[in-house]
Design an enzyme around this catalytic site. Structure first.
Site, PDB file in Angstrom:
ATOM      1  N   ASN A   1       0.854  -1.221   0.144  1.00  0.00           N
ATOM      2  CA  ASN A   1      -0.063  -0.096   0.023  1.00  0.00           C
ATOM      3  C   ASN A   1       0.905   1.144  -0.029  1.00  0.00           C
ATOM      4  O   ASN A   1       2.126   0.969   0.057  1.00  0.00           O
ATOM      5  CB  ASN A   1      -1.032  -0.180   1.235  1.00  0.00           C
ATOM      6  CG  ASN A   1      -0.418   0.059   2.543  1.00  0.00           C
ATOM      7  OD1 ASN A   1       0.357   0.744   2.969  1.00  0.00           O
ATOM      8  ND2 ASN A   1      -0.388  -1.247   3.278  1.00  0.00           N
TER       9      ASN A   1
ATOM     10  N   LYS B   1     -11.962  -3.210  18.048  1.00  0.00           N
ATOM     11  CA  LYS B   1     -10.473  -3.694  18.425  1.00  0.00           C
ATOM     12  C   LYS B   1     -10.308  -3.631  19.737  1.00  0.00           C
ATOM     13  O   LYS B   1      -9.267  -4.425  20.333  1.00  0.00           O
ATOM     14  CB  LYS B   1      -9.504  -2.609  17.563  1.00  0.00           C
ATOM     15  CG  LYS B   1     -10.006  -2.809  16.006  1.00  0.00           C
ATOM     16  CD  LYS B   1      -8.650  -2.779  15.212  1.00  0.00           C
ATOM     17  CE  LYS B   1      -9.099  -2.547  13.806  1.00  0.00           C
ATOM     18  NZ  LYS B   1      -7.815  -2.852  12.702  1.00  0.00           N
TER      19      LYS B   1
ATOM     20  N   ASP C   1      -4.685  -6.166   5.241  1.00  0.00           N
ATOM     21  CA  ASP C   1      -5.592  -6.963   5.688  1.00  0.00           C
ATOM     22  C   ASP C   1      -5.784  -8.266   5.132  1.00  0.00           C
ATOM     23  O   ASP C   1      -6.213  -9.251   6.042  1.00  0.00           O
ATOM     24  CB  ASP C   1      -6.941  -6.165   5.308  1.00  0.00           C
ATOM     25  CG  ASP C   1      -7.392  -4.877   6.044  1.00  0.00           C
ATOM     26  OD1 ASP C   1      -6.951  -4.886   7.423  1.00  0.00           O
ATOM     27  OD2 ASP C   1      -7.733  -4.017   5.615  1.00  0.00           O
TER      28      ASP C   1
ATOM     29  N   PRO D   1      -3.752 -11.600  10.463  1.00  0.00           N
ATOM     30  CA  PRO D   1      -4.122 -11.296  11.973  1.00  0.00           C
ATOM     31  C   PRO D   1      -4.015  -9.925  12.166  1.00  0.00           C
ATOM     32  O   PRO D   1      -3.464  -9.038  11.556  1.00  0.00           O
ATOM     33  CB  PRO D   1      -2.714 -11.862  12.568  1.00  0.00           C
ATOM     34  CG  PRO D   1      -1.575 -12.066  11.739  1.00  0.00           C
ATOM     35  CD  PRO D   1      -2.160 -12.193  10.455  1.00  0.00           C
ATOM     36  N   ASP D   2      -4.966  -9.508  13.185  1.00  0.00           N
ATOM     37  CA  ASP D   2      -5.163  -7.917  13.482  1.00  0.00           C
ATOM     38  C   ASP D   2      -4.286  -7.785  14.655  1.00  0.00           C
ATOM     39  O   ASP D   2      -4.556  -8.061  15.518  1.00  0.00           O
ATOM     40  CB  ASP D   2      -6.545  -7.807  13.582  1.00  0.00           C
ATOM     41  CG  ASP D   2      -6.807  -6.105  13.778  1.00  0.00           C
ATOM     42  OD1 ASP D   2      -5.952  -5.616  14.429  1.00  0.00           O
ATOM     43  OD2 ASP D   2      -7.533  -5.760  13.211  1.00  0.00           O
ATOM     44  N   ILE D   3      -3.118  -7.053  14.225  1.00  0.00           N
ATOM     45  CA  ILE D   3      -2.133  -6.860  15.438  1.00  0.00           C
ATOM     46  C   ILE D   3      -2.568  -5.975  16.407  1.00  0.00           C
ATOM     47  O   ILE D   3      -2.427  -6.331  17.826  1.00  0.00           O
ATOM     48  CB  ILE D   3      -0.868  -6.243  14.860  1.00  0.00           C
ATOM     49  CG1 ILE D   3      -0.439  -7.143  13.715  1.00  0.00           C
ATOM     50  CG2 ILE D   3       0.190  -5.899  15.746  1.00  0.00           C
ATOM     51  CD1 ILE D   3       0.543  -6.420  12.729  1.00  0.00           C
TER      52      ILE D   3
ATOM     53  N   LYS E   1     -14.541   1.573  15.149  1.00  0.00           N
ATOM     54  CA  LYS E   1     -13.185   0.534  15.071  1.00  0.00           C
ATOM     55  C   LYS E   1     -12.684   0.574  16.476  1.00  0.00           C
ATOM     56  O   LYS E   1     -12.166  -0.406  16.973  1.00  0.00           O
ATOM     57  CB  LYS E   1     -12.218   1.441  14.078  1.00  0.00           C
ATOM     58  CG  LYS E   1     -11.165   0.285  13.695  1.00  0.00           C
ATOM     59  CD  LYS E   1     -10.307   1.231  12.604  1.00  0.00           C
ATOM     60  CE  LYS E   1     -11.092   0.962  11.094  1.00  0.00           C
ATOM     61  NZ  LYS E   1     -10.129   1.584  10.072  1.00  0.00           N
TER      62      LYS E   1
ATOM     63  N   LYS F   1       8.627 -18.209  -9.345  1.00  0.00           N
ATOM     64  CA  LYS F   1       8.018 -17.097  -9.979  1.00  0.00           C
ATOM     65  C   LYS F   1       6.718 -17.542 -10.809  1.00  0.00           C
ATOM     66  O   LYS F   1       7.094 -18.695 -11.625  1.00  0.00           O
ATOM     67  CB  LYS F   1       8.953 -16.336 -10.959  1.00  0.00           C
ATOM     68  CG  LYS F   1       8.577 -15.182 -11.512  1.00  0.00           C
ATOM     69  CD  LYS F   1       9.539 -14.374 -12.253  1.00  0.00           C
ATOM     70  CE  LYS F   1       8.861 -13.436 -13.249  1.00  0.00           C
ATOM     71  NZ  LYS F   1       9.816 -13.013 -14.505  1.00  0.00           N
TER      72      LYS F   1
ATOM     73  N   PHE G   1      -4.913   3.513  14.734  1.00  0.00           N
ATOM     74  CA  PHE G   1      -5.013   4.791  13.781  1.00  0.00           C
ATOM     75  C   PHE G   1      -6.103   4.207  13.129  1.00  0.00           C
ATOM     76  O   PHE G   1      -6.500   2.892  12.858  1.00  0.00           O
ATOM     77  CB  PHE G   1      -3.727   4.780  12.808  1.00  0.00           C
ATOM     78  CG  PHE G   1      -2.679   5.851  13.184  1.00  0.00           C
ATOM     79  CD1 PHE G   1      -1.980   5.575  14.644  1.00  0.00           C
ATOM     80  CD2 PHE G   1      -2.515   6.916  12.775  1.00  0.00           C
ATOM     81  CE1 PHE G   1      -1.165   6.443  15.226  1.00  0.00           C
ATOM     82  CE2 PHE G   1      -1.527   7.776  13.285  1.00  0.00           C
ATOM     83  CZ  PHE G   1      -0.964   7.321  14.563  1.00  0.00           C
TER      84      PHE G   1
HETATM   85  N1  CTP Z   1      -4.203  -2.976  12.166  1.00  0.00           N
HETATM   86  C1  CTP Z   1      -3.447  -3.993  12.689  1.00  0.00           C
HETATM   87  N2  CTP Z   1      -3.293  -5.177  12.138  1.00  0.00           N
HETATM   88  C2  CTP Z   1      -4.065  -5.308  10.849  1.00  0.00           C
HETATM   89  C3  CTP Z   1      -4.995  -4.405  10.432  1.00  0.00           C
HETATM   90  C4  CTP Z   1      -4.800  -3.072  10.983  1.00  0.00           C
HETATM   91  O1  CTP Z   1      -2.656  -3.749  13.673  1.00  0.00           O
HETATM   92  N3  CTP Z   1      -4.170  -6.662  10.191  1.00  0.00           N
HETATM   93  C5  CTP Z   1      -4.097  -1.651  12.670  1.00  0.00           C
HETATM   94  C6  CTP Z   1      -3.553  -0.697  12.011  1.00  0.00           C
HETATM   95  O2  CTP Z   1      -1.941  -0.309  12.395  1.00  0.00           O
HETATM   96  C7  CTP Z   1      -4.061   0.693  12.654  1.00  0.00           C
HETATM   97  C8  CTP Z   1      -5.590   0.225  12.735  1.00  0.00           C
HETATM   98  O3  CTP Z   1      -5.180  -1.100  12.978  1.00  0.00           O
HETATM   99  O4  CTP Z   1      -3.762   1.253  13.780  1.00  0.00           O
HETATM  100  C9  CTP Z   1      -6.863   0.439  11.752  1.00  0.00           C
HETATM  101  O5  CTP Z   1      -6.289   0.328  10.525  1.00  0.00           O
HETATM  102  P1  CTP Z   1      -7.352   0.238   9.255  1.00  0.00           P
HETATM  103  O6  CTP Z   1      -6.472   0.019   7.927  1.00  0.00           O
HETATM  104  O7  CTP Z   1      -7.632   1.691   9.341  1.00  0.00           O
HETATM  105  O8  CTP Z   1      -8.421  -0.545   9.688  1.00  0.00           O
HETATM  106  P2  CTP Z   1      -8.658  -2.024   9.303  1.00  0.00           P
HETATM  107  O9  CTP Z   1      -8.565  -2.853  10.470  1.00  0.00           O
HETATM  108  O10 CTP Z   1      -8.182  -2.276   8.098  1.00  0.00           O
HETATM  109  O11 CTP Z   1     -10.250  -1.666   9.194  1.00  0.00           O
HETATM  110  P3  CTP Z   1     -11.080  -1.469   7.805  1.00  0.00           P
HETATM  111  O12 CTP Z   1     -10.731  -2.341   6.763  1.00  0.00           O
HETATM  112  O13 CTP Z   1     -12.673  -1.713   8.172  1.00  0.00           O
HETATM  113  O14 CTP Z   1     -10.992  -0.086   7.640  1.00  0.00           O
END
Ligand code: CTP
Length: 396
Positions: free
Chosen positions: A208, A341, A276, A303-305, A337, A286, A323
């Site tokens: 990204n 979270k 995500d 995983p959502d950290i 959010k 490749k 954030f």
């Molecule tokens: N984050 C994280 N791990 C992930 C995704 C997000 O730790 N796998 C954290 C980011 O570092 C940030 C927060 O979650 O602090 C929100 O990230 P954002 O991309 O805005 O949210 P998403 O969880 O992707 O939610 P959505 O897709 O619904 O916007």
């Protein structure tokens, strides 16, 4: 500045010891007193006379020098310092530290000290990557030892990779941060930053537009207030800040692992733009055009950290800040959010391309806390970081 501070500098036996005269010079220039101690092997690479002359005091080498033991014992030597710096920290010294060996002056001082210890590892890349060294590193981290580097680059042994000792200026900056008397002194804070790269095959990845600028500014601002910062960064375009422990990762899974290793902490600020999703079965080879069918990628969720750390049953940091990058309904989405979270604060920003925020130098944020939403005026990312760091200091 390091005026009035004493550094006990332990020099291990590696080629990077050639940088230690410069390190002593920079510590002295910053106002610190330096007591050099060389291991037997260290003294093969740089002489005690060189370090002693630059330090303006005697360099120590052996353990059982009885006259000196009466004048200044090893316990006193290890206690009179404000900070112990090990540079270069060889694989052997790290192993001794991790197991508590004390068979020479350097390792005895490290076992006897009650002061904070900063190590600057330097070794061949294979030795660094060896599971034994990585195990020792994890043990030392858990013991509260601060680590700087190693940097990646060309090595004296002709190989390339992580293993080069951090530059003397980086080590001094880190020592200054560790000894600063700011309001966050003694607080350990994890900051995640930058994008993640999720591989499709060995040469392609999904990424990204995050530059890592906001996370870098936050790490710098927290370190300036005296925090011990572990900076876990994906492949960012801005350079990592000095005065912090930098842990470089590529994928979301690696970022989670690095954050878990860095715990426990007093606070965590998750500024990374974590992908995500990742490709479910990234190809080992490749992927090739075959003239007809287009590849189909299937995804799995990362995983959502932030959520993982926020919802820790044990050892949750006192303050967890996330954030929220949104393109519409910023406050509503960010507030939801925060609840979903389980973090304490959310720093929300509008990343529509026309705002120029993602990848730009300014940010306009809304801080969402239990008390509600607070709009901050548009300002430089450094100013946002300083304001956030001050709020964190007040909350811890
Ligand atoms: N984050 C994280 N791990 C992930 C995704 C997000 O730790 N796998 C954290 C980011 O570092 C940030 C927060 O979650 O602090 C929100 O990230 P954002 O991309 O805005 O949210 P998403 O969880 O992707 O939610 P959505 O897709 O619904 O916007």
């Amino acid at each position: 500045m390091l005026a009035g501070k004493r550094i006990l500098l332990i020099v291990g036996g590696g080629i990077a010891a050639f940088k230690t005269p410069e390190l002593v010079r920079l510590f002295k220039a910053a106002g610190a007193a330096v007591t050099p101690v060389l291991t037997r092997a260290g003294a093969e690479f740089v002489t005690p006379l060189t370090l002693g002359t630059l330090a303006g005091e005697e360099a120590h080498t052996a353990l059982f020098d009885l006259t000196k033991e009466v004048e200044i014992g090893h316990i006193q030597l290890s206690r009179s310092a404000d900070l112990v710096v090990v540079a270069p920290a060889t694989a052997d010294l790290m192993s001794k530290m991790a197991t508590g060996a004390a068979d020479d002056l350097a390792s005895t001082l490290l076992l006897a000290t009650d002061k904070r210890v900063l190590i600057a590892p330097a070794m061949n890349v294979r030795m660094w990557e060896h599971p034994a060294t990585q195990r020792n590193l994890a043990t030392l981290q858990k013991d509260g030892v601060a680590i700087i580097g190693p940097n990646a680059g060309d090595m004296a042994c002709g190989e390339y990779g992580p293993g080069r000792m951090s530059e003397p200026a980086e080590i001094v900056a880190r020592a200054e941060a560790m000894l600063s008397d700011g309001p966050l002194k003694g607080k350990r804070i994890i900051v995640t930053s930058g994008p993640t790269h999720e591989p499709i095959d060995p040469v392609r990845y999904i990424a990204n537009r995050s530059s890592g600028a906001q996370g870098t500014a936050i790490a710098k601002a927290l370190a300036a207030l005296g925090a011990e910062v572990v900076f876990v960064t994906g492949p960012a375009t801005v350079p990592s800040p000095s005065g912090v422990q930098v842990v470089k990762v590529e994928t979301a899974a690696e970022m989670l692992g690095a954050v878990q290793t860095a715990l426990p902490a007093d606070a965590a600020v998750m500024a990374a733009a974590v992908a995500d999703w990742r490709v479910e079965n990234a190809s080992k080879a490749k992927m090739k055009k075959d003239g007809g069918t287009l590849p189909t990628l299937s995804f799995t969720e990362n995983p959502d950290i932030l959520a993982t750390v926020s919802q820790l049953a044990q050892g949750r940091p006192k303050l967890v800040v996330g954030f929220a990058a949104e393109t519409n309904d910023v406050v509503a989405y960010a507030t939801a959010k925060r609840g979903r979270k389980g973090c304490d604060w959310i720093v929300a920003n509008d990343v529509r391309p026309e705002t120029g925020i993602m990848g730009g130098s300014e940010n306009a944020v809304t801080l969402i806390t239990e008390a509600g939403a607070e709009d901050w005026p548009r300002m430089g990312k450094d100013a946002v970081a300083e304001r956030l760091a001050a709020r964190i200091a007040a909350a811890l």
